[in-house]
Write an enzyme that holds these catalytic residues in place. Structure first.
Site, mmCIF file in Angstrom:
data_model
loop_
_atom_site.group_PDB
_atom_site.id
_atom_site.type_symbol
_atom_site.label_atom_id
_atom_site.label_comp_id
_atom_site.label_asym_id
_atom_site.label_seq_id
_atom_site.Cartn_x
_atom_site.Cartn_y
_atom_site.Cartn_z
ATOM 1 C CB CYS A 171 -0.989 -0.032 1.164
ATOM 2 S SG CYS A 171 -2.327 1.167 0.964
ATOM 3 C CG HIS A 216 -4.237 -3.391 2.541
ATOM 4 N ND1 HIS A 216 -3.385 -2.890 3.501
ATOM 5 C CD2 HIS A 216 -4.752 -2.313 1.918
ATOM 6 C CE1 HIS A 216 -3.375 -1.578 3.463
ATOM 7 N NE2 HIS A 216 -4.204 -1.195 2.506
ATOM 8 C CD GLU A 222 -2.278 -6.227 5.246
ATOM 9 O OE1 GLU A 222 -1.581 -6.685 4.326
ATOM 10 O OE2 GLU A 222 -2.484 -5.011 5.397
#
Lengths: 218, 272
Positions: free
Chosen positions: A90, A193, A195
């Site tokens: 990001c 992202h 995650e």
């Protein structure tokens, strides 16, 4: 840039914390795929880490200032130059570039030639949600991830590399096509992202850790 | 292409998942984080946790919930219910919540939306609206009285904003309130039809359409899902960007995957 040999002693990937948000989810994502990961802002850890992850949310200028105030820029650049696998996430992608429209006049890390520009107002900004990532060329980072898979995005700016050879993946948002991943030598970075991108995001993190020989179970 | 989302909603009471039918009948359905992880594996795009006890007690339990989710859940999650102040928002985001959903507190103090959006970014501020149909009557005004500035036809449907878990009418028009919340910095609208919630009769398409047309941020439709066609309809004809559902998933009537496949068959772009 050459090498990529993990340092002796530590087998733990290092997630650089410069005070921009909760990094626990990034750490837990690596741990979930059996990769040891530490979070911190210690220049000595950066200098010896076998792999580095630069996450981040927030503003470009504030993040560069934090990195500078904590004395992290020089060790980071040296470690990347030594060939250690690096992954930006990001804002961590955007910081690799020379500058950003978000904070004109603030130099970025300058590891990738090009700049960061605001997404055009023709699309709803910020771009939030699951969007498809079209991989432009083969990379072990996307090993086992079907082309066009969806990842989770939250951002208002996008990178514009000067060299087309740095582009790893593209994404279309309401007719606006932007670069969603880059790769050059040992430096890779993604706008989305991992995650927050469920199984395929975890897969991408695992692929990255494998580059540094940090995957401990098959 | 940006994909349409399916979002299971988990009502949480003192750390356990429950689901109210029309906000009254409640059954227990387990540990919120485990249930959310199961939804992640099934293909849920996000999860919303609504703490239904937070208004009265134990703010610490929702912060603990956010912390556990940040550790165990690898999709975005939103926490709402009982958020009263900027400090509540800050604490939940610091604990790892991707978004917070604010309802009553934003109605009482709209400035809270602007403060939080400026400080943490619009992307993490969801405004939840509980909407109840009033017929053509303007909310907060006597029957037959036109609200100033309302240019809709007199016979058009209107909905009133309710607060405090759907117990208290706020005297606000839903469409106007949604537009104002977005102007103040809300990044998403989580719109629940109180008339449909728990009925399984389908979402209020007219309500969703009216709000979607009035704002330029994503609208999450909630309240009334009973079949997979209901999910498709509110996206196709209600203009919803995401659908929220609880009981059809909690009690195993459909899996998230079945829902995704159904939407895909109808030509809606989803993550499979």
């Amino acid at each position: 840039m050459s090498g990529g040999i993990p340092a002796r002693g530590t087998r733990s990937l290092y997630i650089i914390d410069y005070g921009a948000g909760n990094l626990r989810s990034v750490q837990k994502a690596f741990e979930h795929v059996a990769v040891e990961a530490r979070v911190g802002s210690d220049p000595r850890e950066i200098a010896t880490a076998p792999a580095l992850v630069l996450p981040g949310v927030g503003a470009f200028g504030a993040a560069m200032k934090q990195l500078e105030d904590k004395g992290l820029i020089e060790p980071l650049l040296l470690r990347i130059e030594a060939g250690v696998p690096f992954l930006g996430v990001c804002l961590g992608l955007q910081l690799l570039f020379e500058s950003s429209e978000e904070d004109p006049g603030v130099p970025g890390l300058g590891l990738v030639r090009g700049d960061v520009r605001a997404l055009p107002p023709t699309a709803k900004v910020p771009h939030i949600g699951w969007n498809q990532v079209e991989v432009c060329r083969w990379s072990d980072l996307f090993d086992g991830i079907p082309d066009g898979s969806a990842f989770y995005f939250v951002h208002s700016y996008a990178v514009v590399p000067r060299s087309p050879g740095d582009v790893l993946a593209m994404t279309d948002y309401d007719g606006v096509t932007f670069v969603s991943a880059i790769e050059t030598d040992n430096v890779a970075a993604v706008q989305f992202h991992p995650e927050k991108s469920s199984a395929l995001g975890l897969r991408l993190y695992r692929n990255f850790a494998r580059r540094a020989g940090l995957v401990t179970r098959p | 292409m940006l994909l349409k989302r399916i979002i299971p909603c988990l009502d949480v009471d003192r750390g356990r998942v429950v689901k109210g039918t029309n906000f009254v009948d409640i059954r227990d359905a387990g540990d919120p984080v485990e249930l959310a992880s199961r939804y992640d594996r099934e293909g849920a795009d996000e999860v919303v946790f609504l703490d239904i006890t937070a208004s009265h007690e134990r703010r610490d339990t929702i912060i603990e919930l956010a912390r556990r989710c940040a550790e165990e859940l690898f999709i975005p999650f939103t926490i709402g219910g009982g958020i009263r102040s900027e400090e509540d928002v800050r604490a939940l985001l610091a604990a790892g919540a991707d978004k917070v959903s604010v309802n009553s507190a934003a109605v009482r103090d709209p400035g809270l939306i602007a403060t939080c959006a400026r400080r943490y970014g619009s992307q993490c501020i969801v405004i939840a609206i509980d909407a109840k149909r009033t017929g053509p009557q303007a909310p907060g005004f006597p029957a037959g009285t036109a609200a100033p500035g309302d240019e809709r036809p007199a016979e058009a449907s209107r909905w009133e904003v309710y607060v405090d878990g759907g117990r208290v009418p706020a005297g606000l028009d839903v469409v106007e309130w949604a537009a104002r919340a977005v102007a103040l910095g809300a990044g998403e609208i989580l719109l629940t039809s109180m008339d449909r919630d728990g009925t399984k009769d389908g979402y209020d398409l007219e309500l969703t359409r009216a709000v979607s047309a009035a704002v330029n941020v994503p609208v999450i439709a909630g309240g009334g899902a009973g079949t997979l066609d209901h999910l498709a309809e509110v996206i196709e004809s209600g203009g919803a960007d995401a659908v929220l559902a609880a009981s059809i998933f909690h009690y195993g009537e459909y899996t998230i995957r079945q829902a995704k496949e159904h939407l895909a068959r109808r030509g809606i772009a989803v993550r499979l």
